[in-house]
Design a protein around this motif. Structure first.
Motif, short mmCIF file in Angstrom:
data_model
loop_
_atom_site.label_atom_id
_atom_site.label_comp_id
_atom_site.label_asym_id
_atom_site.label_seq_id
_atom_site.Cartn_x
_atom_site.Cartn_y
_atom_site.Cartn_z
N MET A 149 -76.54 18.35 23.33
CA MET A 149 -76.67 18.69 24.68
C MET A 149 -75.21 18.38 25.38
O MET A 149 -74.71 19.15 26.04
CB MET A 149 -77.45 17.71 25.52
CG MET A 149 -77.65 17.80 26.72
SD MET A 149 -78.36 19.45 27.48
CE MET A 149 -78.28 19.34 29.19
N GLU A 150 -74.60 17.48 24.55
CA GLU A 150 -73.05 17.00 25.13
C GLU A 150 -72.25 18.30 24.71
O GLU A 150 -71.09 18.32 25.11
CB GLU A 150 -72.60 15.82 24.47
CG GLU A 150 -73.31 14.58 25.18
CD GLU A 150 -72.87 13.10 24.53
OE1 GLU A 150 -71.98 13.45 23.84
OE2 GLU A 150 -73.47 12.27 24.70
N ASP A 151 -72.62 18.87 23.41
CA ASP A 151 -71.76 19.83 23.15
C ASP A 151 -71.95 21.33 24.12
O ASP A 151 -70.93 22.07 24.03
CB ASP A 151 -72.11 20.46 21.84
CG ASP A 151 -71.86 19.31 20.79
OD1 ASP A 151 -70.98 18.54 20.85
OD2 ASP A 151 -72.47 19.54 19.56
N LEU A 152 -72.82 21.41 24.88
CA LEU A 152 -73.03 22.61 25.86
C LEU A 152 -72.22 22.32 27.20
O LEU A 152 -72.05 23.37 27.80
CB LEU A 152 -74.58 22.75 26.24
CG LEU A 152 -75.38 23.15 25.08
CD1 LEU A 152 -76.89 23.33 25.36
CD2 LEU A 152 -74.89 24.62 24.64
N VAL A 153 -71.87 21.10 27.51
CA VAL A 153 -71.24 21.02 28.77
C VAL A 153 -69.90 21.67 28.87
O VAL A 153 -69.35 22.55 29.69
CB VAL A 153 -71.17 19.48 29.12
CG1 VAL A 153 -70.11 19.21 30.36
CG2 VAL A 153 -72.60 18.99 29.38
N PRO A 154 -69.03 21.49 27.77
CA PRO A 154 -67.65 22.30 27.89
C PRO A 154 -67.72 23.89 27.75
O PRO A 154 -67.21 24.49 28.25
CB PRO A 154 -67.02 21.75 26.37
CG PRO A 154 -67.67 20.41 26.15
CD PRO A 154 -69.07 20.61 26.64
N LEU A 155 -69.08 24.23 26.88
CA LEU A 155 -69.15 25.71 26.98
C LEU A 155 -69.50 26.33 27.98
O LEU A 155 -69.00 27.32 28.50
CB LEU A 155 -70.23 25.83 25.79
CG LEU A 155 -70.68 27.21 25.40
CD1 LEU A 155 -69.50 28.28 24.86
CD2 LEU A 155 -71.74 27.37 24.35
N LEU A 156 -70.61 25.61 28.76
CA LEU A 156 -70.99 25.94 30.04
C LEU A 156 -69.70 25.95 30.99
O LEU A 156 -69.63 27.05 31.97
CB LEU A 156 -72.10 25.01 30.69
CG LEU A 156 -73.54 25.46 30.03
CD1 LEU A 156 -74.42 24.33 30.47
CD2 LEU A 156 -73.98 26.65 30.26
#
Length: 77
Positions: free
Chosen positions: A1-8
Motif C-alpha cells: 500500500m505504501e508503494d502505491l502512494v508515490p505512484l498515485l
C-alpha cells in the motif's frame, strides 16, 4: 500500500491534473464561442431594427414634406 502512494501522486501530477486543465480550458473556449455567437445574433437583430426605424422615419418625413412643406424650417430654426 505504501508503494502505491508515490505512484498515485505521480499519476495525479502528470495525467489527471493536466487533463483537468485541458478540459476546463476547452470548456471555457466553447463557452466564449457560444457567447460570441449570441452577441452576433443580437447585433444583427439591432441592425435590422435600426434599418426598419430609419425607413419609417424617412417615410414620415416624405409624408410631412408633401403635407406640410415648411415643417423643417419651423422645427429646426
Amino acid at each position: 500500500m505504501e508503494d502505491l502512494v508515490p505512484l498515485l501522486a505521480i499519476v495525479c501530477l502528470f495525467v489527471i491534473l493536466p487533463g483537468m486543465g485541458l478540459w476546463f480550458a476547452d470548456r471555457q473556449r466553447r463557452w466564449k464561442a457560444q457567447q460570441s455567437e449570441a452577441t452576433k445574433m443580437v447585433d444583427a437583430d439591432l441592425l435590422r431594427l435600426a434599418d426598419r426605424l430609419e425607413r419609417r422615419v424617412e417615410a414620415l418625413e416624405k409624408i410631412l414634406d408633401s403635407e406640410a412643406p415648411n415643417w423643417r424650417a419651423r422645427h429646426h430654426g
